[in-house]
Design a protein around this motif. Structure first.
Motif, PDB file in Angstrom:
ATOM      1  N   LEU A 251      18.294  14.812  40.936  1.00  0.00           N
ATOM      2  CA  LEU A 251      17.283  15.597  40.229  1.00  0.00           C
ATOM      3  C   LEU A 251      17.119  15.079  38.804  1.00  0.00           C
ATOM      4  O   LEU A 251      18.105  14.731  38.152  1.00  0.00           O
ATOM      5  CB  LEU A 251      17.686  17.077  40.185  1.00  0.00           C
ATOM      6  CG  LEU A 251      17.499  17.868  41.479  1.00  0.00           C
ATOM      7  CD1 LEU A 251      18.232  19.194  41.402  1.00  0.00           C
ATOM      8  CD2 LEU A 251      16.018  18.087  41.764  1.00  0.00           C
TER       9      LEU A 251
ATOM     10  N   ARG B 274      16.203  15.261  34.667  1.00  0.00           N
ATOM     11  CA  ARG B 274      16.388  16.225  33.585  1.00  0.00           C
ATOM     12  C   ARG B 274      15.172  17.145  33.491  1.00  0.00           C
ATOM     13  O   ARG B 274      14.041  16.728  33.696  1.00  0.00           O
ATOM     14  CB  ARG B 274      16.559  15.493  32.245  1.00  0.00           C
ATOM     15  CG  ARG B 274      17.894  14.794  32.090  1.00  0.00           C
ATOM     16  CD  ARG B 274      19.016  15.801  31.820  1.00  0.00           C
ATOM     17  NE  ARG B 274      20.302  15.168  31.629  1.00  0.00           N
ATOM     18  CZ  ARG B 274      20.778  14.786  30.453  1.00  0.00           C
ATOM     19  NH1 ARG B 274      20.055  14.995  29.358  1.00  0.00           N
ATOM     20  NH2 ARG B 274      21.958  14.214  30.369  1.00  0.00           N
TER      21      ARG B 274
ATOM     22  N   ALA C 142      14.156  19.446  35.415  1.00  0.00           N
ATOM     23  CA  ALA C 142      13.435  19.729  36.665  1.00  0.00           C
ATOM     24  C   ALA C 142      13.070  21.209  36.722  1.00  0.00           C
ATOM     25  O   ALA C 142      13.843  22.069  36.299  1.00  0.00           O
ATOM     26  CB  ALA C 142      14.286  19.350  37.866  1.00  0.00           C
TER      27      ALA C 142
ATOM     28  N   VAL D 117      14.124  21.920  42.003  1.00  0.00           N
ATOM     29  CA  VAL D 117      15.501  22.282  42.346  1.00  0.00           C
ATOM     30  C   VAL D 117      15.554  22.905  43.738  1.00  0.00           C
ATOM     31  O   VAL D 117      16.439  22.593  44.546  1.00  0.00           O
ATOM     32  CB  VAL D 117      16.094  23.241  41.303  1.00  0.00           C
ATOM     33  CG1 VAL D 117      17.462  23.743  41.739  1.00  0.00           C
ATOM     34  CG2 VAL D 117      16.189  22.554  39.941  1.00  0.00           C
TER      35      VAL D 117
ATOM     36  N   THR E 121      20.147  18.702  35.753  1.00  0.00           N
ATOM     37  CA  THR E 121      18.835  18.897  35.125  1.00  0.00           C
ATOM     38  C   THR E 121      18.941  19.339  33.667  1.00  0.00           C
ATOM     39  O   THR E 121      17.918  19.443  32.997  1.00  0.00           O
ATOM     40  CB  THR E 121      18.024  19.956  35.893  1.00  0.00           C
ATOM     41  OG1 THR E 121      18.568  21.261  35.634  1.00  0.00           O
ATOM     42  CG2 THR E 121      18.058  19.702  37.384  1.00  0.00           C
TER      43      THR E 121
END
Length: 531
Positions: free
Chosen positions: A254, A256, A258, A263, A466
């Protein structure tokens, strides 16, 4: 599954046009191949449609160092032998030309999607004979790979699948066209074999929603368990001895910052996949870890739904899954008692079997009764897995996940803020357990703390990648604390549950009382530590 007719749109990768394969894949736990075929032939959506059968041999290639596998690609040569005769709308064969074998080469790239849905790049080339066409590979995603010539020189057969494929074509009133394919055969790798029985629905034209609608209709008669592992991956695992290993949570890729939808697609998709993968293992084998990891997948699903709830549409009801979840819980409780709790505390109860033969007999009798119960519980679990209603409920989860919106607005720091609330609630429950009004208050507080610890752990694992560095460090610390408390309180809970099971199975009163005493001491120790 097919060539150009299956192409739905194009995307561009390494300056190569990439045909897409869009399909749903299902396992059929507890069903024999001949039974699955007959149920499909009788289904109202298929019984009046022409049926075609082919014998397929799929030979997969890779380099000795597994280069294609590391690139998450699969390269195969397929031999196709159409069976003599073609089926009439009633499914009965009619005279036709003799069988002949044709060949084709296919490269597939890593799929993306969620649940049973897979969207993959696919390039298929007809062959005159079963020899790799190097020139055709230069027009695929491999074209941009460094040292391609040397890589192609090193390609060799590594494993294969053989199956009878039965197909139907379903044309919907909305213009959609879906191929239904039942594959029954086996997988062969490194001298080993494993059975193969899968149902695939491939979109040939139209909206992917047609796949889910057709799957739901077919699932009324067959237990269609969403499956995310390709035949090539199954063969690879058979070859390296991991085909029947329980499946744990995968690391999530994922970016950063997100948003909650990103997610959800990644984390909920993996949780559902973990649940279904391990359910399929539990249908075939008695490994306690498969049941454990299936329950972990479900807990992750529920925890992440709670974390993301403000930004998600209402998920499907889980009522139809309650019998399955109850069966999983029963098997798990008995497994833990037999493989962990009794082996740990039994020798301390017996002390000296020559001095206390009655204690040894009590322990052995309890073990025999629990073993008989867990066998019956596994039979009940497998019955649940072969029930179409169970599979339909899991399919509803996969369909809901696939139909999430593309994006949602969420405030900055949404994940850390919600996890912070959970962490505070966990700390409160731990404090409550140290100042009880009575023993039941301690028990309730510790049970609540354990549930909160699981929720915090699974939520933190999903969103930590994230977060900005400072927030990520804080969340990682919460995650470690949650894991510690989950484990510590879990040991007490397992001992308490084993004592309850012994009482239910009319075990010797001395053994039951001994375990109750151990559980009481553990409860008091955890309550004191939480202060």
């Amino acid at each position: 599954m097919t060539d150009g007719a299956a192409t739905i749109g194009v995307l561009y990768l390494a300056e190569v046009i990439v045909p897409q394969e869009i399909e749903l894949k299902f396992a059929l736990p507890g069903v024999r191949a001949d039974d699955a075929l007959q149920r499909l032939r009788r289904h109202p959506l298929l019984r009046r449609r022409p049926m075609r059968q082919q014998r397929l041999v799929n030979r997969y290639y890779d380099t000795p160092d597994g280069w294609l596998r590391t690139q998450r690609c699969a390269l195969r040569i397929r031999g196709i032998e159409a069976l003599p005769g073609k089926a009439s709308p009633t499914g009965q064969p009619t005279p036709d030309t003799p069988a002949r074998r044709t060949w084709e080469q296919t490269l597939k790239t890593a799929g993306h999607g969620s649940g049973a849905l897979s969207v993959r790049g696919e390039w298929t080339t007809p062959l005159a004979r079963p020899v790799l066409d190097r020139a055709a590979l230069l027009a695929t995603a491999l074209a941009a790979a460094p040292d391609l010539a040397q890589r192609l020189d090193a390609l060799q057969p590594v494993h294969e699948t053989r199956c009878l494929r039965t197909t139907w074509t379903v044309r919907g009133g909305d213009g959609s066209v879906v191929e239904v394919a039942l594959d029954a055969g086996d997988i062969r790798a490194s001298g080993g074999r494993a059975p193969l029985l899968e149902l695939e629905l491939e979109l040939l034209a139209g909206d992917p929603a047609a796949l889910h609608a057709l799957a739901d209709a077919l699932a009324s008669d067959l237990p269609l368990l969403p499956a995310r592992t390709s035949k090539a991956e199954q063969a690879q695992r058979l070859g390296d001895g991991t085909l029947d290993q329980p499946v744990v949570a995968r690391p999530l890729d994922l970016p950063r910052h997100a948003d909650p939808i990103a997610v959800a697609r990644a984390a909920l998709g993996d949780a559902l996949g973990q649940l279904c993968d391990n359910l399929l293992l539990a249908a075939r084998h008695d490994d306690p870890e498969a049941v454990h990891q299936a329950r972990v997948g479900w807990r992750r699903w529920r925890s992440l739904l709670r974390l993301l709830r403000p930004w998600l549409p209402a998920p499907p009801a889980h009522d139809a899954l309650r019998p399955l979840l109850a069966s999983l819980g029963t098997v798990r409780d008995l497994d833990v008692a037999l493989t962990e709790t009794l082996p740990l505390w039994g020798p301390l109860f017996v002390e000296d079997d020559t001095a206390h033969p009655d204690r040894l007999r009590a322990w052995q009798q309890a073990s025999r009764r629990l073993t008989a119960s867990v066998r019956a519980a596994r039979r009940a679990l497998r019955a649940q897995l072969s029930d179409p209603a169970t599979a339909q409920a899991l399919l509803a989860c996969a369909t809901w996940l696939q139909q999430l919106p593309e994006h949602v607005e969420a405030p900055a720091g949404w994940a850390a803020e919600r996890l912070g609330r959970w962490h505070a609630r966990l700390a409160h429950s731990l404090r409550e357990s140290t100042h009880p009004a009575d023993a039941q208050t301690t028990t309730d507080a510790l049970h609540a703390a354990r549930l909160l610890a699981k929720r915090l752990r699974y939520g933190a694992e999903a969103v930590a990648p994230t977060l900005p560095d400072k927030a990520a460090r804080r969340v990682h610390r919460w995650q470690r604390d949650a894991r510690t408390w989950q484990s510590r309180i879990g040991r007490w809970r397992d001992t308490q549950r084993a004592a309850e099971l012994l009482a239910e199975h009319r075990a010797d009163a001395a053994l039951t009382g001994f375990l109750r005493g151990v559980a009481l001491a553990g409860r008091r120790a955890e309550a004191h530590t939480g202060d």
